[in-house]
Design a protein around this motif. Structure first.
Motif, mmCIF file in Angstrom:
data_model
loop_
_atom_site.group_PDB
_atom_site.id
_atom_site.type_symbol
_atom_site.label_atom_id
_atom_site.label_comp_id
_atom_site.label_asym_id
_atom_site.label_seq_id
_atom_site.Cartn_x
_atom_site.Cartn_y
_atom_site.Cartn_z
ATOM 1 N N ASP A 166 -14.761 2.605 6.419
ATOM 2 C CA ASP A 166 -14.427 2.399 7.421
ATOM 3 C C ASP A 166 -13.568 1.016 8.175
ATOM 4 O O ASP A 166 -12.964 0.813 8.817
ATOM 5 C CB ASP A 166 -15.936 1.425 7.863
ATOM 6 C CG ASP A 166 -17.155 2.702 7.973
ATOM 7 O OD1 ASP A 166 -18.014 2.547 7.849
ATOM 8 O OD2 ASP A 166 -16.745 3.528 8.638
ATOM 9 N N THR A 167 -12.994 1.336 6.063
ATOM 10 C CA THR A 167 -12.178 0.549 6.327
ATOM 11 C C THR A 167 -10.922 0.552 7.463
ATOM 12 O O THR A 167 -10.154 1.606 6.669
ATOM 13 C CB THR A 167 -11.264 -0.451 5.204
ATOM 14 O OG1 THR A 167 -12.978 -0.713 4.551
ATOM 15 C CG2 THR A 167 -9.803 -1.400 4.923
ATOM 16 N N ALA A 220 -6.378 3.603 8.781
ATOM 17 C CA ALA A 220 -6.183 3.428 8.240
ATOM 18 C C ALA A 220 -5.133 3.624 6.972
ATOM 19 O O ALA A 220 -4.028 4.025 7.487
ATOM 20 C CB ALA A 220 -7.470 3.736 6.947
ATOM 21 N N VAL A 258 -10.294 -4.259 9.757
ATOM 22 C CA VAL A 258 -11.991 -4.526 9.246
ATOM 23 C C VAL A 258 -11.814 -4.037 8.403
ATOM 24 O O VAL A 258 -11.701 -3.015 7.607
ATOM 25 C CB VAL A 258 -12.624 -3.476 10.329
ATOM 26 C CG1 VAL A 258 -14.045 -3.242 10.143
ATOM 27 C CG2 VAL A 258 -12.694 -3.937 12.221
ATOM 28 N N THR A 259 -12.225 -5.180 7.789
ATOM 29 C CA THR A 259 -12.081 -4.256 5.778
ATOM 30 C C THR A 259 -13.291 -4.250 4.927
ATOM 31 O O THR A 259 -14.104 -5.280 5.252
ATOM 32 C CB THR A 259 -11.142 -5.494 5.331
ATOM 33 O OG1 THR A 259 -10.449 -5.372 6.203
ATOM 34 C CG2 THR A 259 -10.911 -4.794 3.340
ATOM 35 N N VAL A 260 -13.510 -3.642 4.664
ATOM 36 C CA VAL A 260 -15.760 -3.399 4.381
ATOM 37 C C VAL A 260 -15.410 -3.453 2.417
ATOM 38 O O VAL A 260 -14.919 -2.028 1.878
ATOM 39 C CB VAL A 260 -15.816 -2.125 4.876
ATOM 40 C CG1 VAL A 260 -17.420 -2.576 4.491
ATOM 41 C CG2 VAL A 260 -16.420 -2.394 6.363
ATOM 42 N N SER A 261 -15.860 -4.251 2.569
ATOM 43 C CA SER A 261 -15.887 -4.383 0.423
ATOM 44 C C SER A 261 -17.307 -3.195 0.440
ATOM 45 O O SER A 261 -18.363 -3.658 0.480
ATOM 46 C CB SER A 261 -15.732 -5.721 -0.296
ATOM 47 O OG SER A 261 -16.898 -7.138 -0.068
ATOM 48 N N LEU A 290 -13.503 -9.274 7.516
ATOM 49 C CA LEU A 290 -13.982 -8.284 5.818
ATOM 50 C C LEU A 290 -16.039 -8.708 6.110
ATOM 51 O O LEU A 290 -16.032 -9.784 5.992
ATOM 52 C CB LEU A 290 -13.296 -9.794 5.163
ATOM 53 C CG LEU A 290 -13.530 -9.561 3.921
ATOM 54 C CD1 LEU A 290 -12.933 -8.352 3.409
ATOM 55 C CD2 LEU A 290 -12.533 -10.461 3.022
ATOM 56 N N PRO A 327 -17.127 1.432 2.723
ATOM 57 C CA PRO A 327 -15.921 0.987 2.191
ATOM 58 C C PRO A 327 -14.632 1.777 3.171
ATOM 59 O O PRO A 327 -13.587 1.712 3.581
ATOM 60 C CB PRO A 327 -15.490 1.398 1.206
ATOM 61 C CG PRO A 327 -17.043 0.771 0.680
ATOM 62 C CD PRO A 327 -17.880 0.883 1.924
#
Length: 118
Positions: free
Chosen positions: A89-90, A40, A114-117, A11, A87
């Protein structure tokens, strides 16, 4: 047979970087074409990056200039360096290998999230 194990997901915040690794078993790793795919939530799997046995790379338009794939044949490992993460790309990222093509008789890893905030 090739077994693939991804690592490096996590994250992060938008703009951060991550490096994914994919460790492969087998003595013939250097002959394999390798790729990174992602899926995703609610979307189809897409090819993010591909790298030939000789190290030639291709990228999806959505990641060009931000992601870089490389391989170390001595370590039986392929990498995906992801910079300026967004985000969108999560996803779960999967490593893939194929002797003729990454789209044929493909070996898959288990995936790393993969988590993009924002």
């Amino acid at each position: 047979q090739v077994q693939l194990v991804e690592s490096g997901g996590g994250l992060v915040q938008a703009g951060d970087s991550l490096r994914l690794s994919c460790a492969a078993s087998g003595r013939t790793f250097s002959r394999y074409k390798m790729g990174w795919f992602r899926r995703a939530l609610g979307k189809q799997r897409e090819l993010v990056a591909a790298i030939t046995s000789g190290g030639i790379t291709n990228y999806a338009d959505s990641v060009k200039g931000r992601f870089t794939s490389s391989r170390d044949n001595a370590k039986n490992t392929v990498y995906l360096q992801m910079n300026s993460l967004k985000p969108e790309d999560t996803a779960v990222y999967y490593c893939a290998a194929g002797e003729v093509s990454i789209h044929e008789d493909t070996y898959w890893g288990q995936g790393t999230a993969v988590t993009v905030s924002s």
